[in-house]
Write an enzyme that holds these catalytic residues in place. Structure first.
Site, short mmCIF file in Angstrom:
data_model
loop_
_atom_site.label_atom_id
_atom_site.label_comp_id
_atom_site.label_asym_id
_atom_site.label_seq_id
_atom_site.Cartn_x
_atom_site.Cartn_y
_atom_site.Cartn_z
N SER B 96 0.39 -1.55 0.17
CA SER B 96 0.08 -0.05 0.07
C SER B 96 0.67 1.11 -0.25
CB SER B 96 -0.58 0.40 1.32
OG SER B 96 -1.65 0.97 1.51
N ASP B 217 -10.70 -5.77 -3.13
CA ASP B 217 -9.77 -4.63 -1.93
C ASP B 217 -10.66 -3.29 -2.36
OD1 ASP B 217 -8.10 -2.89 -1.28
OD2 ASP B 217 -6.34 -3.92 -2.02
N HIS B 246 -7.39 -5.83 1.45
CA HIS B 246 -6.07 -5.43 1.37
C HIS B 246 -4.86 -6.11 2.52
CE1 HIS B 246 -4.92 -1.40 -0.42
NE2 HIS B 246 -4.28 -0.60 1.41
#
Lengths: 1098, 266
Positions: B96, B217, B246
């Site tokens: 991320s 996600d 995620h």
């Protein structure tokens, strides 16, 4: 998810806990479901507290204090009113996550600044105390609560700023201390090597991009920044504005006085055909001379967005002119002139590069990725929070303000009455100059070991001080004593009384011994009497067996001085032991199971081995008589305590244990074989009988299992170091998945009373997908992959072990263990402790660990595939719960009747129809890697048996087998080596034979044939489909009872055959076929077997 | 300086092997998030773990609100760490937020990275004219406001949403690390994350990237993975993980570990 109040309270000091209680009371009064930070604030404001005080000092002078406090109370009240109230009133509304998080944060903060905590915390930390005992002080708690956004908003509404309040809290009202403020420690301070960065980060306000642009400008080569990124244009504009508005002070010193001239408009006008070359040339000349003339470091020429140069509409000639002009400009005035531009995307820049490949070098460009718009863009600056926190970064490090004089701490701390008394006694003793070791020593024994070590240290200090006899030292001593007693009092009487009792209980017996022998070798009778009296108290809550042990101990301790006496005593004791042994022999064999308990850690065992022997024997009877769960689990827990403790003490008494160990060793070792010889046979026989009842076809395996177990339990098992280990490790190698599982569960039943004590885990579950309705599917076969979704396997095992320490752990497909499990298992077999992924260890002293694998130890090949079989295990394992049906068809001749039987099994499809095999293979290759305990066998076995087509694996798909575990070869080799090492360490490697399905099939067919003749007559032929046969075999294999399938044949099959006879008119030519209905699964299961309760008739 | 920085950000080097592997955690977690995966790599790599300065496990005093306004400061930290450890080549796994950091770091120091593995990466979370990032600016404002108003409620809502898959342990773990962060820092960092836009610079990446995308996600739509693949400058592949959420390293560590290992060996 909220935390119970009691749990939260444990993290707080007394003072802070009181505030929490008040907050809980507020929440309760308002019947809120949770206690939040707001409640805490409300509670804090209600009383004169640090917060109120801080608010008073932090408030702005504009309003009268009374008014502002009123406003604050109002706004807190209003916010509380807004919270939803719960339907039912809770006695103690649990602590909300945000408040709990605040507590956790303050705990962390305190840990980071240990100097700011109370003194006793320091000591605790010095002894590597776990964090849970770090108590949060009120001040830190308030500080963290003020971090909560909702709190700062409420405060803001009343005109307070939470950062002001924080400063007020940190800085004490009285300015006794010098207010030295250290510069905040930001990371930028740490990066010393980069002077630019450092000088910047303290000065530049906000705009990171500008800082980085300036960094590029300072470089020797590639000094002309080209900003790339969606926000590049904005960043460029912002930088230009920043420089030209005279905020140049934010630049590094070398660049002070820099100016930016924009050529953007001229260029774009020109390339769009708006001006002449002369005009632009003039402009550039101007720029050049400006650069020369300027007094500062120079000028930056901003050529703007590169997009202007590459658009379709512009003429190539014009762009070339611009580029060459700019290049020349840079050549002429490179010292004092920079170029700067921006590109929205990298593509724009690449296009320009495509047209002018040398531009990057000519212009000396440095592409600078810009990823966000300047921060003061309005998107973020509105946050009130940000402002309030900015000045706050470094304040926690101003340590000087925190230090509270030592004496004050002590005075403010109130001891309980008992401790005060003891303290006074001891202080008096010191003043008299007498021995200091008496009361505190004994008292401290009841402290957790880590604390006691600290005490011992303190003691030493005192002793040192004793040598110098001046009054100062005396004072110091008294101070230290005071502190010590405070700590003791704190630990024992105010915190977690429960925990201490449990510790005390076990420390008393062994700790006493050590101290006795180490410190007071004279072992005066007076001392031991003191100890005896101490024993009396804690042991009142102990199981009676334990109490019986104590006298022994006392007896032993006294004669320690003379070796001869000691030996006498030992032999006497041995007699007793063997007597009790005999008594126990009469009880059922499993009464003797707990002998593994003998294996306490070496230190403990050596210093008081006889004691531990008797302890365990006592426990043994307890086990036998009381099979109740709670009892045994409690004891085992206690025992763990004892072990832990002995581990921690061991360091202190190394010398002692060394001296005693050789006296002691014979006692444990000679008792082993003695009783072992006796119990061996009984154990062995009953074990074997019991196991053979459950699994009749694995005689040899059962024999070696029984031998291994009885041997281990007789104490001839694993000696790790000097001690005996209680855990038994077996491997079940080879085929017969069902047999292995059943033996494991039988072991669990036999050794620990119930089948529930089997912890069955399939380490290969990750590679496996069980289709529904497979007979050897999920629950039936204990492949509990679903149970530990989201957990690692070892965490699951550890969790189960924690729940039931007395159990059999059955690990299937141990060869498939991942790295984590491998490591944990290797460690467990070495140390007797199973560690989960967090590193927490569980003793496996009472555990039998069975590791199963399809591979065999010797040649690592798959036994069953050595010769072709009609029903190999792999096929059986894939059996499904299909519904069955009976079809009728006519057959031509009666050539099929062989052996006088009228029942036969059709051969497997694969043999007849190669095409269908291929079709099936596609699905089966997938299955087979997934299926069963087949490790790398498919590949190897297949190599062996290729000509038989035995495994239903297509030759050309061989390579595909490996794709499931994508590990490189090195990894699988690695795990092979690991396996070998592991197998070498276990108590016994048990090889299993493969289950003889062919024989069973023959038996079943014969049985059916008999019954068939009875109901249908001799003329009708029954043909059993291969799949149906597989299903029956699977059921027979899996069933607990021997006759399950026979019963099914009798009750279900025969009934159906009889029905069939009525329905069809059977002739000699007709044949009945028992087939499976692929696709439809058993709806109703026959009792006792995984076979349909009804058979459909066609 | 190096050591102070290494200490401040809890840098750890674990395992044995020739090659370095950096595991960088994302927003709302700390390095403990890798614990399910780490053991699969320690035998073959020297794994470098560190905490982002915004993580709850780092002393919040180190978080300079003036400095960490853009991702570049985080990139500085990463590169400083690698320099301090004298790493000259390493593979980088970033989740991320850290995926963004990895992208930028590889632009700045392409020679440092052999490969980037981007888990749940997104160059920009906000939607744009011809770009679907998954969030509207209005939505983000609402989220940020919710965060400010009631951090507690926000975490409780956000954690299960982010984890996606039905794995209570993962939700609990993510909530824990999320709660560990000081709320104001969380807010500040999420603002700077939503404020950043890497789309323009993706082409500058020359290191080959592997983009890991789960099937669903909440933060990153699948189109983003394709966008990344098409726009990143190096040789790129997209790897789809057969799980949701995620945070695949929390919800399906085993699966991710095998896929990672394969991706790294390519």
């Amino acid at each position: 998810m909220p935390t119970p109040v009691s749990a939260a309270r444990q993290c707080l000091t007394e003072e802070a806990a009181r505030v929490l209680d008040d907050a809980v009371a507020v929440a309760r009064r308002r019947s809120h479901a949770q206690t939040t930070s707001l409640h805490a604030i409300s509670a804090l404001l209600a009383l004169p507290s640090a917060l109120r005080d801080a608010c008073a000092r932090a408030r702005s002078g504009a309003y009268s204090p009374r008014l502002q406090f009123r406003a604050l109370e109002l706004s807190v009240g209003v916010s509380l009113d807004r919270l939803p109230s719960s339907s039912r009133a809770l006695e103690e509304p649990p602590v909300s996550n945000s408040l709990m998080a605040a507590i956790k944060r303050s705990q962390a903060n305190q840990r980071r600044h240990p100097e700011s905590c109370h003194l006793h915390h320091q000591i605790i930390q010095g002894q590597q105390q776990t964090t849970s005992l770090l108590k949060v002080e009120l001040k830190h708690l308030i500080l963290s609560i003020l971090d909560d956004p909702i709190v700062s908003r409420v405060l803001g509404e009343a005109g307070f700023r939470s950062c002001d309040i924080k400063i007020a809290i940190i800085q004490p009202p009285v300015t006794r201390f010098s207010r030295t403020r250290f510069p905040p420690i930001f990371l930028c301070n740490l990066t010393d090597s980069d002077p630019v960065q450092r000088s910047f980060s303290l000065e530049v306000s906000g705009d990171e991009n500008s800082r980085r642009i300036a960094q590029v400008l300072l470089k020797k080569t590639g000094k002309n920044p080209l900003l790339v990124g969606t926000c590049a244009i904005d960043a460029l504009r912002s930088f230009t504005e920043c420089i030209n508005k005279g905020k140049g002070s934010s630049l590094p010193a070398e660049l002070a006085g820099l100016s930016v001239s924009s050529a953007e408009n001229d260029i774009s006008e020109f390339v769009n055909g708006g001006g002449s070359e002369d005009k632009l040339g003039l402009k550039f000349k101007e720029l050049g001379s400006a650069a020369e003339q300027c007094s500062g470091p120079g000028i930056v020429v901003n050529f703007g967005d590169l997009k202007a140069l590459i658009e379709e509409s512009v003429s190539g000639v014009a762009v070339s002119f611009v580029v060459s002009q700019l290049t020349r400009l840079l050549e002429l005035h490179g010292e004092k002139l920079w170029l700067m531009g921006a590109a929205g995307t990298n593509e724009t820049y690449s296009k320009l590069l495509g047209r002018f490949p040398s531009i990057e070098k000519d212009w000396d460009l440095h592409p600078l990725p810009i990823t966000s718009v300047p921060f003061n863009d309005g998107f973020c600056s509105k946050s009130s929070l940000m402002g309030s926190f900015v000045p706050f970064g470094g304040f926690f490090s101003t340590t000087s303000d925190f230090r509270i004089p030592l004496s004050r701490t002590n005075q403010s701390f109130t001891r309980c009455k008992l401790c005060t008394e003891k303290y006074e006694q001891e202080a008096a003793l010191i003043q008299k100059g007498g021995s200091t070791s008496s009361v505190a020593d004994q008292y401290s024994e009841s402290l957790p070991s880590w604390l006691r070590m600290a005490e011992l240290d303190a003691e030493k200090l005192v002793d040192v001080a004793k040598t110098t006899d001046d009054p100062e030292a005396l004072n110091a001593k008294i101070l230290r004593l005071q502190k010590k007693w405070n700590d003791i009092c704190w630990q024992i009487h105010q915190v977690q009384p429960k925990l201490d009792i449990s510790h005390a209980r076990f420390q008393v017996p062994s700790a006493e011994d050590f101290l006795l022998s180490a410190n007071r070798k004279e072992g005066s009778s007076k001392d031991s009497s003191v100890i005896k009296s101490q024993h009396a108290n804690p042991s009142s809550s102990m199981p009676t067996d334990f109490q019986k042990v104590f006298p022994f101990e006392q007896d032993i301790q006294i004669p320690v001085a003379s070796a001869a006496e000691n030996r006498n005593f030992q032999s006497e004791l041995l007699d007793k032991v063997s007597k009790s042994q005999q008594i126990e022999m009469k009880s059922p064999w499993f009464a003797r199971y707990p002998t593994p308990n003998l294996s306490l850690p070496p230190d403990c065992a050596s210093s008081s081995p006889v004691t531990s022997v008797t302890t365990d024997l006592g426990l043994g009877t307890l086990y036998a008589s009381a099979s109740q769960e709670p009892d045994s689990s409690k004891i085992s827990g206690d025992k763990e305590c004892l072990q832990n403790f002995s581990g921690s003490v061991s360091a202190e008494v190394d010398a002692v244990s060394e001296s005693t160990s050789h006296q002691v060793a014979p006692s444990s070792s000679c008792s082993g074989p003695n009783m072992g010889g006796q119990s061996d046979i009984r154990d062995f026989k009953s074990l074997r009988r019991f196991l053979a009842e459950k699994v009749c076809w694995q005689d040899e395996a059962i024999c070696s299992i029984s031998k291994a177990i009885s041997c281990c339990r007789a104490g001839n098992g694993r000696h790790r170091g000097s001690s005996l280990r209680g855990d038994i490790w077996l491997t079940f190698l080879g085929p017969d998945k069902v047999g292995k599982k059943r033996i494991a569960s039988a072991l669990a039943e036999l050794m620990f009373g119930t089948k529930e004590s089997l912890i069955s885990v399939d380490l290969g579950f990750q590679d496996r997908v069980y289709q529904s309705n497979m007979i050897f599917g999920h629950n039936e076969f204990g492949c509990s992959g679903t149970n530990f979704r989201g957990k690692t396997v070892i965490d699951y095992i550890a969790g189960e072990l924690r729940k039931k320490p007395h159990s059999v752990v059955f690990l299937q497909n141990v060869d498939k263990a991942d790295n984590l499990a491998q490591r944990s298992l290797s460690q467990a077999i070495r140390t007797g402790k199973f560690a989960d992924s967090y590193g927490r260890e569980i003793s496996i002293n009472n555990t039998v660990i069975v590791m199963a694998s399809m591979i065999t130890k010797g040649d690592r090949t798959f036994l069953s595939s050595k010769e072709p079989k009609q029903f190999p295990e792999e096929i059986i394992l894939k059996a499904r719960r299909y519904q069955m049906q009976i079809l009728m068809e006519c057959i031509a001749g009666d050539s099929d009747r062989s052996n006088g039987m009228n029942v036969r099994v059709t051969p497997r499809k694969g043999f007849l129809n190669p095409k269908s095999v291929n079709k099936r293979r596609l699905t089966e290759t997938r299955d087979s890697m997934v299926q069963g305990e087949i490790f790398e066998m498919p590949k190897r076995a297949h190599k062996l048996s290729r000509s038989y087509l035995d495994l239903n694996l297509p030759v050309d798909d061989l390579e595909d087998i490996d794709y499931g575990d994508c590990d490189s070869d090195s990894i699988s080799e690695n795990s092979e080596a690991w396996l070998e090492e592991l197998f070498d360490q276990v108590d016994e490697n048990v090889d299993f034979k493969s289950f003889n399905f062919d024989a069973l099939a023959g038996k079943i067919v014969k049985d059916i044939s008999l019954k068939c003749q009875r109901s249908l007559g001799t003329k009708v032929v029954l043909e059993i489909d291969y799949e149906a046969m597989v299903q029956m075999l699977a059921a027979a294999w899996l069933s607990d009872r021997n006759r399950a399938v026979e019963e099914w044949v009798e009750q279900v099959l025969c009934r159906s055959l009889a029905e069939a006879r009525q329905k069809y008119h059977l002739t000699a030519q007709s044949a009945l076929k028992l087939v499976t209905c692929e696709g439809t699964f058993v709806e109703e299961q026959a009792p006792g077997a995984c076979l349909p309760a009804r058979i459909n008739l066609n | 300086m190096g050591n102070t920085l290494l200490e401040a950000l809890n840098v750890r080097v674990e395992g044995s092997g020739q090659k370095f592997l950096v595991l960088a955690h994302g927003f709302g977690t700390d390095q403990s998030v890798w614990k399910g995966i780490l053991p699969s790599f320690t035998p073959y790599y020297r794994v470098i773990l560190y905490d982002l300065v915004c993580a709850g496990s780092v002393n919040p005093d180190y978080f300079d609100f003036r400095r960490y306004t853009t991702l570049d400061s985080y990139v500085d930290d990463l590169i400083n760490i690698l320099d301090a450890l004298k790493v000259d080549r390493c593979a980088y796994v970033g989740h991320s937020f850290s995926a963004m950091i990895g992208i930028l770091a590889s632009i700045r120091r392409p020679e440092l990275f052999t490969k980037l593995i981007l888990i749940g990466a997104s160059p920009r979370f906000l939607n744009d004219k011809d770009y679907h990032g998954g969030f509207e600016r209005g939505e983000i404002e609402k989220v940020l406001y919710a965060m400010e108003a009631n951090y507690n409620a926000w975490v409780q809502g956000f954690a299960p949403l982010a984890v996606g898959a039905d794995v209570p342990d993962a939700v609990r773990e993510f909530s824990r690390t999320l709660f560990n962060m000081r709320p104001d820092i969380t807010l500040f960092v999420s603002r700077s994350i939503f404020n950043s836009d890497l789309r323009g610079v993706l082409g500058l990446v020359k290191v080959s990237c592997c983009i890991f995308q789960t099937t669903r996600d909440v933060s990153v739509p699948t189109s983003v993975a394709t966008y990344l693949r098409d726009h990143l400058g190096g040789r790129n592949t997209v790897e789809t993980l057969d799980t949701e959420g995620h945070l695949p390293h929390l919800s399906a560590p085993g699966l991710l570990a095998t896929k990672l290992r394969r991706a790294l060996s390519r």
